[in-house]
Every structure is written in C-alpha cells, then in structure tokens.
Design a protein around this motif. Structure first.
Motif, mmCIF file in Angstrom:
data_model
loop_
_atom_site.group_PDB
_atom_site.id
_atom_site.type_symbol
_atom_site.label_atom_id
_atom_site.label_comp_id
_atom_site.label_asym_id
_atom_site.label_seq_id
_atom_site.Cartn_x
_atom_site.Cartn_y
_atom_site.Cartn_z
ATOM 1 N N UNK A 25 0.799 -1.214 0.000
ATOM 2 C CA UNK A 25 0.000 0.000 0.000
ATOM 3 C C UNK A 25 0.834 1.268 0.000
ATOM 4 N N UNK A 26 2.121 1.142 0.282
ATOM 5 C CA UNK A 26 2.985 2.319 0.370
ATOM 6 C C UNK A 26 3.087 3.054 -0.960
ATOM 7 N N UNK A 27 3.271 2.335 -2.038
ATOM 8 C CA UNK A 27 3.402 2.958 -3.364
ATOM 9 C C UNK A 27 2.133 3.719 -3.715
ATOM 10 N N UNK A 28 0.984 3.095 -3.514
ATOM 11 C CA UNK A 28 -0.291 3.755 -3.824
ATOM 12 C C UNK A 28 -0.496 4.988 -2.952
ATOM 13 N N UNK A 29 -0.189 4.868 -1.665
ATOM 14 C CA UNK A 29 -0.360 5.996 -0.754
ATOM 15 C C UNK A 29 0.598 7.130 -1.108
ATOM 16 N N UNK A 47 -1.618 14.125 7.310
ATOM 17 C CA UNK A 47 -2.568 13.585 8.282
ATOM 18 C C UNK A 47 -3.372 12.423 7.693
ATOM 19 N N UNK A 48 -3.829 12.576 6.458
ATOM 20 C CA UNK A 48 -4.609 11.502 5.834
ATOM 21 C C UNK A 48 -3.756 10.254 5.621
ATOM 22 N N UNK A 49 -2.510 10.450 5.224
ATOM 23 C CA UNK A 49 -1.601 9.305 5.066
ATOM 24 C C UNK A 49 -1.364 8.636 6.420
ATOM 25 N N UNK A 50 -1.184 9.438 7.455
ATOM 26 C CA UNK A 50 -0.956 8.891 8.797
ATOM 27 C C UNK A 50 -2.164 8.092 9.279
ATOM 28 N N UNK A 51 -3.377 8.585 8.992
ATOM 29 C CA UNK A 51 -4.587 7.856 9.381
ATOM 30 C C UNK A 51 -4.666 6.495 8.698
ATOM 31 N N UNK A 52 -4.039 6.404 7.519
ATOM 32 C CA UNK A 52 -4.014 5.136 6.787
ATOM 33 C C UNK A 52 -2.810 4.276 7.196
ATOM 34 N N UNK A 53 -1.984 4.791 8.110
ATOM 35 C CA UNK A 53 -0.873 4.008 8.627
ATOM 36 C C UNK A 53 0.476 4.290 7.990
#
Length: 71
Positions: A25-29, A47-53
């Motif tokens: 999921x890192x590449x997509x994020x 913040x949105x990336x952090x909420x997704x981990x």
C-alpha cells in the motif's frame, strides 16, 4: 512526479470510491500523496496518510517542491 500526476488524473476521472492496490500500500499511498500536492494543504496530506498508517513526513520536501513548481 509525472507518475504521481498521471495517477491523480486517473483517480480523479474514476467513480468513487477508488481502490488502488500494491503489495504493502505504500506505493499507492505515496502516489496519492504526491498527486494531491497542488490540491490539498500539506498538513492534510500528511494527516490523511498517517490515518491510513503511513508516515510520509519524509515526503514533505517533495510535496512542497511540487506545490512550488505549480505556482
């Protein structure tokens, strides 16, 4: 950066919600984060990336560079 721009254009034209897939999921994020550089405030992207981990604070200079290049 051109990959991120293309990713953003494709996602913008698709019906929502969109599921982007890669193994971790890192590449997509990361592509999403970079594609939003011109659209959203930096804090919102991080913040949105952090909420997704994902901790993309390391991408902040690159996101800022994309934003500045667009101005």
């Amino acid at each position: 950066d051109s990959d991120a721009e293309q990713f953003g254009e494709i996602v913008a034209g698709l019906p929502k919600p969109v599921l982007a897939y890669c193994r971790s999921g890192t590449r997509c994020a990361a592509l999403w984060s970079l594609s939003q550089a011109r659209e959203r405030p930096l804090d919102d992207i991080i913040m949105r990336a952090a909420k997704a981990g994902y901790d993309f604070r390391g991408l902040m200079p690159r996101i800022e560079a994309i934003r500045e290049a667009a101005e």
